[in-house]
Design an enzyme around this catalytic site. Sequence first.
Site, PDB file in Angstrom:
ATOM      1  N   GLU A 117     -39.186 -38.507   5.480  1.00 44.56           N
ATOM      2  CA  GLU A 117     -37.967 -37.952   6.086  1.00 44.56           C
ATOM      3  C   GLU A 117     -36.945 -39.074   6.221  1.00 44.56           C
ATOM      4  OE1 GLU A 117     -35.051 -36.006   7.403  1.00 44.56           O
ATOM      5  OE2 GLU A 117     -36.862 -34.794   7.076  1.00 44.56           O
ATOM      6  N   ILE A 118     -35.706 -38.799   5.822  1.00 45.35           N
ATOM      7  CA  ILE A 118     -34.679 -39.837   5.813  1.00 45.35           C
ATOM      8  C   ILE A 118     -33.954 -39.976   7.148  1.00 45.35           C
ATOM      9  CG2 ILE A 118     -32.776 -38.372   5.017  1.00 45.35           C
ATOM     10  CD1 ILE A 118     -31.976 -40.683   3.141  1.00 45.35           C
ATOM     11  N   ASP A 131     -32.064 -29.273   1.106  1.00 43.66           N
ATOM     12  CA  ASP A 131     -30.617 -29.119   1.214  1.00 43.66           C
ATOM     13  C   ASP A 131     -30.093 -28.514  -0.089  1.00 43.66           C
ATOM     14  OD1 ASP A 131     -27.871 -29.403   1.470  1.00 43.66           O
ATOM     15  OD2 ASP A 131     -28.006 -31.363   2.433  1.00 43.66           O
ATOM     16  N   LEU A 168     -39.791 -28.094   0.623  1.00 41.77           N
ATOM     17  CA  LEU A 168     -39.633 -26.857   1.388  1.00 41.77           C
ATOM     18  C   LEU A 168     -38.244 -26.770   2.003  1.00 41.77           C
ATOM     19  CD1 LEU A 168     -43.098 -26.772   3.230  1.00 41.77           C
ATOM     20  CD2 LEU A 168     -42.538 -26.275   0.838  1.00 41.77           C
ATOM     21  N   GLU A 223     -39.651 -25.108  10.385  1.00 42.75           N
ATOM     22  CA  GLU A 223     -38.571 -24.590  11.225  1.00 42.75           C
ATOM     23  C   GLU A 223     -37.643 -23.695  10.409  1.00 42.75           C
ATOM     24  OE1 GLU A 223     -37.861 -25.153  14.555  1.00 42.75           O
ATOM     25  OE2 GLU A 223     -39.845 -26.069  14.694  1.00 42.75           O
ATOM     26  N   ASN A 264     -36.269 -42.771   1.785  1.00 42.06           N
ATOM     27  CA  ASN A 264     -35.436 -42.012   0.870  1.00 42.06           C
ATOM     28  C   ASN A 264     -36.253 -41.765  -0.392  1.00 42.06           C
ATOM     29  OD1 ASN A 264     -33.552 -40.982  -0.906  1.00 42.06           O
ATOM     30  ND2 ASN A 264     -31.943 -42.440  -0.361  1.00 42.06           N
ATOM     31  N   ALA A 265     -36.861 -40.600  -0.484  1.00 44.51           N
ATOM     32  CA  ALA A 265     -37.758 -40.299  -1.601  1.00 44.51           C
ATOM     33  C   ALA A 265     -37.022 -40.273  -2.933  1.00 44.51           C
ATOM     34  CB  ALA A 265     -38.456 -38.960  -1.365  1.00 44.51           C
TER      35      ALA A 265
END
Length: 257
Positions: A93-94, A150, A147, A229, A127-128
């Site tokens: 997660e960034i 953006d 999942l 979520e 940052n993948a």
Amino acid sequence: MGKRKRTTDEICEPQNALLPQKKHYRQRAHANPFSDHSLEYPAAPSTLNWDVYFPAFSSSGKTPEFADIGCGFGGLLISLATLYPETLMLGMEIRVQVTQYVEDRIAALRATSSGANYQNVSVVRANAMKFLPNFFPKHSLSALFFLFPDPHFKLRKHKARIISPTLLAEYAHVLRPGGIVYTITDVRDLHEWMKAHLEAFPLFESVDEETLRQEGRGPIIDAVYTSTEEGKKVERNAGEKWLACFRRVEARRNVDA
């Protein structure tokens, strides 16, 4: 007056009190993957000490097999943790505050659950799109999850989408043959985009949901649909979810006639 009966929430209060609350981790919904974020990352997978992330597995020699790219608040990780207790899973997660929330959530669950529950999940701020191969060796993963990424609706922003021909080469590098890429979104245009790019890439082939369930991956599919979520929000709004899954295949070699 008789003694009041305690509610279920009150009985669970000691455990719930340790769990982090999202209201204390305010964060923008999205982050620009092209920005120069202050990130620490390993020079190569061989330099990464996984014992820091999975101390209970320090003597096992295991490395992560599942990677949730843009893991958000960690819903998928938490759902799969007890279903696959011997499989190490890493969320990437960034966003700073969101990463901290997942880290605190896992720490609380480890402290309040019995046995070795949740020892197999962890999170890293990364940052993948830039550094995925720095974390995972070639063919080390059996599952990659994207999942509700953006959608980057504007045409000029499409280069920031998490699925692209360049990035697919990196995903194919870290995913072992037979491994699965799971994608899901509530945006039809993004679904078609991801599906088209994966179909066009020679190292991935489409695999339908029914086949995956027959192979025993039903619990993973269920978690992909319902654990995040974003997925829960789509359900509350009676929206549609678009699933597309692809299997990593062996490279096809050209053979002279």
